[in-house]
Design a protein around this motif. Structure first.
Motif, PDB file in Angstrom:
ATOM      1  N   LYS A  15     -25.012 -10.126  96.859  1.00 28.82           N
ATOM      2  CA  LYS A  15     -25.436  -8.755  96.554  1.00 28.82           C
ATOM      3  C   LYS A  15     -26.885  -8.513  96.945  1.00 28.82           C
ATOM      4  O   LYS A  15     -27.260  -7.391  97.280  1.00 28.82           O
ATOM      5  CB  LYS A  15     -25.245  -8.485  95.065  1.00 28.82           C
ATOM      6  CG  LYS A  15     -23.790  -8.414  94.646  1.00 28.82           C
ATOM      7  CD  LYS A  15     -23.668  -7.816  93.259  1.00 28.82           C
ATOM      8  CE  LYS A  15     -22.267  -7.970  92.707  1.00 28.82           C
ATOM      9  NZ  LYS A  15     -22.144  -9.072  91.742  1.00 28.82           N
ATOM     10  N   THR A  16     -27.724  -9.550  96.904  1.00 31.80           N
ATOM     11  CA  THR A  16     -29.140  -9.321  97.222  1.00 31.80           C
ATOM     12  C   THR A  16     -29.351  -8.991  98.705  1.00 31.80           C
ATOM     13  O   THR A  16     -30.382  -8.456  99.064  1.00 31.80           O
ATOM     14  CB  THR A  16     -30.017 -10.531  96.835  1.00 31.80           C
ATOM     15  OG1 THR A  16     -29.346 -11.713  97.232  1.00 31.80           O
ATOM     16  CG2 THR A  16     -30.307 -10.558  95.364  1.00 31.80           C
ATOM     17  N   GLU A  17     -28.367  -9.304  99.567  1.00 29.56           N
ATOM     18  CA  GLU A  17     -28.484  -8.887 100.974  1.00 29.56           C
ATOM     19  C   GLU A  17     -28.321  -7.389 101.126  1.00 29.56           C
ATOM     20  O   GLU A  17     -28.579  -6.823 102.176  1.00 29.56           O
ATOM     21  CB  GLU A  17     -27.454  -9.620 101.833  1.00 29.56           C
ATOM     22  CG  GLU A  17     -27.911 -11.024 102.117  1.00 29.56           C
ATOM     23  CD  GLU A  17     -26.888 -11.870 102.825  1.00 29.56           C
ATOM     24  OE1 GLU A  17     -25.839 -11.336 103.223  1.00 29.56           O
ATOM     25  OE2 GLU A  17     -27.141 -13.073 102.955  1.00 29.56           O
ATOM     26  N   ARG A  18     -27.874  -6.763 100.049  1.00 29.66           N
ATOM     27  CA  ARG A  18     -27.725  -5.303 100.081  1.00 29.66           C
ATOM     28  C   ARG A  18     -28.948  -4.598  99.513  1.00 29.66           C
ATOM     29  O   ARG A  18     -28.946  -3.399  99.324  1.00 29.66           O
ATOM     30  CB  ARG A  18     -26.458  -4.916  99.318  1.00 29.66           C
ATOM     31  CG  ARG A  18     -25.236  -5.434 100.085  1.00 29.66           C
ATOM     32  CD  ARG A  18     -24.036  -5.584  99.223  1.00 29.66           C
ATOM     33  NE  ARG A  18     -23.506  -4.296  98.836  1.00 29.66           N
ATOM     34  CZ  ARG A  18     -22.366  -4.134  98.171  1.00 29.66           C
ATOM     35  NH1 ARG A  18     -21.660  -5.182  97.818  1.00 29.66           N
ATOM     36  NH2 ARG A  18     -21.940  -2.935  97.857  1.00 29.66           N
TER      37      ARG A  18
ATOM     38  N   LEU B 134     -21.607   4.960 105.670  1.00 23.64           N
ATOM     39  CA  LEU B 134     -22.642   4.196 104.951  1.00 23.64           C
ATOM     40  C   LEU B 134     -23.308   5.053 103.879  1.00 23.64           C
ATOM     41  O   LEU B 134     -23.733   6.176 104.155  1.00 23.64           O
ATOM     42  CB  LEU B 134     -23.722   3.738 105.922  1.00 23.64           C
ATOM     43  CG  LEU B 134     -23.443   2.520 106.780  1.00 23.64           C
ATOM     44  CD1 LEU B 134     -24.589   2.299 107.768  1.00 23.64           C
ATOM     45  CD2 LEU B 134     -23.274   1.285 105.886  1.00 23.64           C
TER      46      LEU B 134
ATOM     47  N   ILE C 124     -26.477   4.839 101.286  1.00 25.66           N
ATOM     48  CA  ILE C 124     -27.673   4.050 100.972  1.00 25.66           C
ATOM     49  C   ILE C 124     -28.447   4.781  99.880  1.00 25.66           C
ATOM     50  O   ILE C 124     -28.719   5.982  99.999  1.00 25.66           O
ATOM     51  CB  ILE C 124     -28.519   3.860 102.239  1.00 25.66           C
ATOM     52  CG1 ILE C 124     -27.625   3.101 103.235  1.00 25.66           C
ATOM     53  CG2 ILE C 124     -29.833   3.147 101.940  1.00 25.66           C
ATOM     54  CD1 ILE C 124     -28.259   2.629 104.464  1.00 25.66           C
TER      55      ILE C 124
ATOM     56  N   ILE D 132     -24.112  -0.282  92.777  1.00 21.04           N
ATOM     57  CA  ILE D 132     -23.184  -1.050  93.621  1.00 21.04           C
ATOM     58  C   ILE D 132     -21.747  -0.815  93.162  1.00 21.04           C
ATOM     59  O   ILE D 132     -20.845  -0.592  93.970  1.00 21.04           O
ATOM     60  CB  ILE D 132     -23.562  -2.550  93.634  1.00 21.04           C
ATOM     61  CG1 ILE D 132     -24.828  -2.717  94.494  1.00 21.04           C
ATOM     62  CG2 ILE D 132     -22.418  -3.412  94.189  1.00 21.04           C
ATOM     63  CD1 ILE D 132     -25.318  -4.124  94.676  1.00 21.04           C
TER      64      ILE D 132
ATOM     65  N   ASP E 232     -23.568   1.028  99.640  1.00 21.43           N
ATOM     66  CA  ASP E 232     -23.588  -0.111 100.569  1.00 21.43           C
ATOM     67  C   ASP E 232     -24.902  -0.874 100.460  1.00 21.43           C
ATOM     68  O   ASP E 232     -24.928  -2.096 100.522  1.00 21.43           O
ATOM     69  CB  ASP E 232     -23.420   0.388 102.007  1.00 21.43           C
ATOM     70  CG  ASP E 232     -22.040   0.963 102.239  1.00 21.43           C
ATOM     71  OD1 ASP E 232     -21.076   0.190 102.155  1.00 21.43           O
ATOM     72  OD2 ASP E 232     -21.938   2.181 102.477  1.00 21.43           O
ATOM     73  N   TYR E 233     -26.000  -0.110 100.384  1.00 17.54           N
ATOM     74  CA  TYR E 233     -27.328  -0.721 100.274  1.00 17.54           C
ATOM     75  C   TYR E 233     -28.133   0.031  99.220  1.00 17.54           C
ATOM     76  O   TYR E 233     -27.949   1.238  99.031  1.00 17.54           O
ATOM     77  CB  TYR E 233     -28.091  -0.623 101.608  1.00 17.54           C
ATOM     78  CG  TYR E 233     -27.518  -1.477 102.699  1.00 17.54           C
ATOM     79  CD1 TYR E 233     -27.843  -2.827 102.800  1.00 17.54           C
ATOM     80  CD2 TYR E 233     -26.642  -0.928 103.637  1.00 17.54           C
ATOM     81  CE1 TYR E 233     -27.300  -3.612 103.806  1.00 17.54           C
ATOM     82  CE2 TYR E 233     -26.099  -1.716 104.645  1.00 17.54           C
ATOM     83  CZ  TYR E 233     -26.438  -3.055 104.721  1.00 17.54           C
ATOM     84  OH  TYR E 233     -25.909  -3.836 105.713  1.00 17.54           O
TER      85      TYR E 233
END
Ligand code: C5P
Length: 233
Positions: free
Chosen positions: A2-5, A173, A175, A199, A204-205
């Motif tokens: 999740k931290t990559e988001r 997407l 964000i 989330i 997505d981000y």
């Protein structure tokens, strides 16, 4: 993971401060370069981020006539950024011209329409901006305009993400800035949710800035965020 988001904005006044932050937080893989740093220091930070194998969100929030936006988008191509923002209120022709200026390239940034800034409230919209639509309806209409114009996604508040996900589909997407961990203050953001809620709602981000970058200890703040998202170190 999740931290990559999580996208962290480099909302700092200069390149030295930006590089210090990037070095301090090697765990962050996605950085946002916005107006403050870009105007203060130009594009210098972009090749630096590429060398460090970081993903780049260039948040310039372009808003101009179609010809100027298309020219700006063409000029952005050389930086090989991953995401670029345009104000959806620039209108259909400007959004289409922006996409058209980039479309014949093998790789181009994903284009994101800015809907309604997360610092604005329903009152701001009604009384100052004289927008007759209800806030969430206005966000939806700007998201649909972005989608119809061929953009890859939008920036929206986490409060609007679930509705947009249902209507715009899974490929669009979404964000979200305006994200505040349980332990941080709102600052000037008004339409907020926690990272986990955002989330779960379908973002997505997430763009999370001051709770990390202005924390007394940004590294500790990042770990708190990981913990809140249920990630194990
Ligand atoms: O510090 P904070 O988490 O509020 O930072 C949010 C970031 O997201 C800022 O860089 C701001 O410019 C950006 N942003 C926003 N609302 C939008 C689009 C971008 O807050 N609608």
């Amino acid at each position: 993971m999740k931290t990559e988001r999580i996208i962290v904005p480099l909302d700092v006044p200069g390149v030295d401060e930006a590089i210090s932050l990037i070095k301090l937080l090697p765990q962050v893989s996605f950085w946002k370069v916005g107006l403050e740093l870009f105007i203060a220091a130009g594009s210098y930070i972009l090749p630096y981020l590429k060398e460090q194998n970081k993903r780049i969100f260039l948040d310039l929030k372009l808003h101009d006539i179609p010809n100027t936006m298309a020219g700006a988008c063409r000029a952005v191509l050389k930086y090989q950024v991953d995401l670029l923002t345009l104000h959806a209120v620039a209108g259909r022709s400007a959004l289409q011209a922006s996409l058209g200026a980039m479309q014949d390239r093998l790789s181009r940034p994903k284009l994101l329409g800015v809907t309604v800034l997360t610092s604005l409230t329903a009152q701001d919209l009604a009384f100052d901006l004289k927008i007759p639509l209800e806030l969430s309806q206005y966000v939806l209409s700007l998201a649909l305009l972005s989608q119809e114009s061929g953009l890859d996604g939008v920036i929206c508040s986490p409060l609007e993400v679930q509705k947009l996900r249902n209507i715009c589909g899974s490929d669009f997407l979404l964000i979200c800035p305006g994200v505040r961990p349980t332990w941080s203050s709102q600052g000037d953001q008004r339409r907020t949710m926690t990272p986990k809620q955002a989330i779960q709602a379908g973002a997505d981000y997430l763009v999370i800035g001051r709770p990390i970058t202005l924390a007394k200890d940004p590294v500790a703040a990042w770990y708190l965020l990981e913990e809140e998202l249920g990630e194990n170190r």
